[in-house]
Design an enzyme around this catalytic site. Structure first.
Site, PDB file in Angstrom:
ATOM      1  N   CYS A  48       0.863  -1.190   0.000  1.00  0.00           N
ATOM      2  CA  CYS A  48       0.000   0.000   0.000  1.00  0.00           C
ATOM      3  C   CYS A  48       0.898   1.238   0.000  1.00  0.00           C
ATOM      4  O   CYS A  48       1.813   1.339   0.817  1.00  0.00           O
ATOM      5  CB  CYS A  48      -0.884  -0.025   1.242  1.00  0.00           C
ATOM      6  SG  CYS A  48      -1.865   1.473   1.448  1.00  0.00           S
ATOM      7  N   CYS A  51       0.264   3.041   3.685  1.00  0.00           N
ATOM      8  CA  CYS A  51       0.660   2.462   4.978  1.00  0.00           C
ATOM      9  C   CYS A  51       1.622   1.288   4.854  1.00  0.00           C
ATOM     10  O   CYS A  51       2.006   0.678   5.842  1.00  0.00           O
ATOM     11  CB  CYS A  51      -0.570   2.039   5.772  1.00  0.00           C
ATOM     12  SG  CYS A  51      -1.375   0.549   5.144  1.00  0.00           S
ATOM     13  N   CYS A  97      -7.538  -0.624   0.966  1.00  0.00           N
ATOM     14  CA  CYS A  97      -6.648  -1.182   1.983  1.00  0.00           C
ATOM     15  C   CYS A  97      -7.415  -1.198   3.292  1.00  0.00           C
ATOM     16  O   CYS A  97      -7.883  -0.156   3.744  1.00  0.00           O
ATOM     17  CB  CYS A  97      -5.395  -0.315   2.103  1.00  0.00           C
ATOM     18  SG  CYS A  97      -4.356  -0.753   3.518  1.00  0.00           S
ATOM     19  N   CYS A 100      -5.653   1.114   6.194  1.00  0.00           N
ATOM     20  CA  CYS A 100      -5.673   2.590   6.213  1.00  0.00           C
ATOM     21  C   CYS A 100      -6.812   3.181   5.395  1.00  0.00           C
ATOM     22  O   CYS A 100      -6.978   4.395   5.371  1.00  0.00           O
ATOM     23  CB  CYS A 100      -4.330   3.144   5.741  1.00  0.00           C
ATOM     24  SG  CYS A 100      -4.105   3.042   3.961  1.00  0.00           S
ATOM     25  N   CYS A 120      -7.881  -4.697 -10.454  1.00  0.00           N
ATOM     26  CA  CYS A 120      -7.416  -3.610 -11.313  1.00  0.00           C
ATOM     27  C   CYS A 120      -7.011  -2.459 -10.391  1.00  0.00           C
ATOM     28  O   CYS A 120      -7.862  -1.847  -9.741  1.00  0.00           O
ATOM     29  CB  CYS A 120      -8.570  -3.210 -12.235  1.00  0.00           C
ATOM     30  SG  CYS A 120      -8.152  -1.954 -13.426  1.00  0.00           S
TER      31      CYS A 120
END
Ligand code: FE
Length: 134
Positions: A48, A51, A97, A100, A120
């Protein structure tokens, strides 16, 4: 006013580029075929961008022709949430995510086997950690 939310927001504005902020925190979409990782084929892990939680492995990355990095599966134990997204007149499933809340992209049921899924993802939502040469 929600103070802690404003504090988080300022934190993201400091950490991210304006383009990343627009995609990750405002659910934007980078133009197709412009992302840093669209054609990336090296081995490694995709984290990510916000985070640094591990989200995808390079083994599940494939060329979908869509212009965005595409994966047929999330990494084992990846923290990805799915949510119905009916914006722009389309019925889609947004992926974020779960640690976060960063917007990643969408997941579609038209991917290759073994999962039949296509995650995607915006390059701007990811941070690639290339595997060290052994
Ligand atoms: Fe995150």
């Amino acid at each position: 006013m929600n103070d802690s939310r404003d504090k988080d927001d300022n934190q993201w504005r400091e950490k991210l580029t304006p383009q990343q902020y627009e995609v990750c925190r405002n659910k934007g979409t980078e133009p197709a075929f412009t992302g840093e990782y669209n054609a990336e084929k090296a081995e490694g892990e995709y984290l990510c961008a916000c985070c640094e939680t591990k989200l995808f492995d390079s083994e599940s990355k494939y060329d979908s022709g869509s212009g965005w990095p595409s994966f047929y599966a999330a990494a084992e134990n990846a923290c990805i949430d799915e949510e119905v997204d009916n914006s722009r007149g389309m019925a889609r499933t947004e992926i974020t995510c779960s640690k976060c809340g960063s917007h990643l992209g969408h997941v579609f049921p038209d991917g290759p086997q073994p999962t039949g899924l296509r995650f995607c993802v915006n390059s701007l939502s990811l941070k690639f950690e290339k595997q060290e040469e052994s």
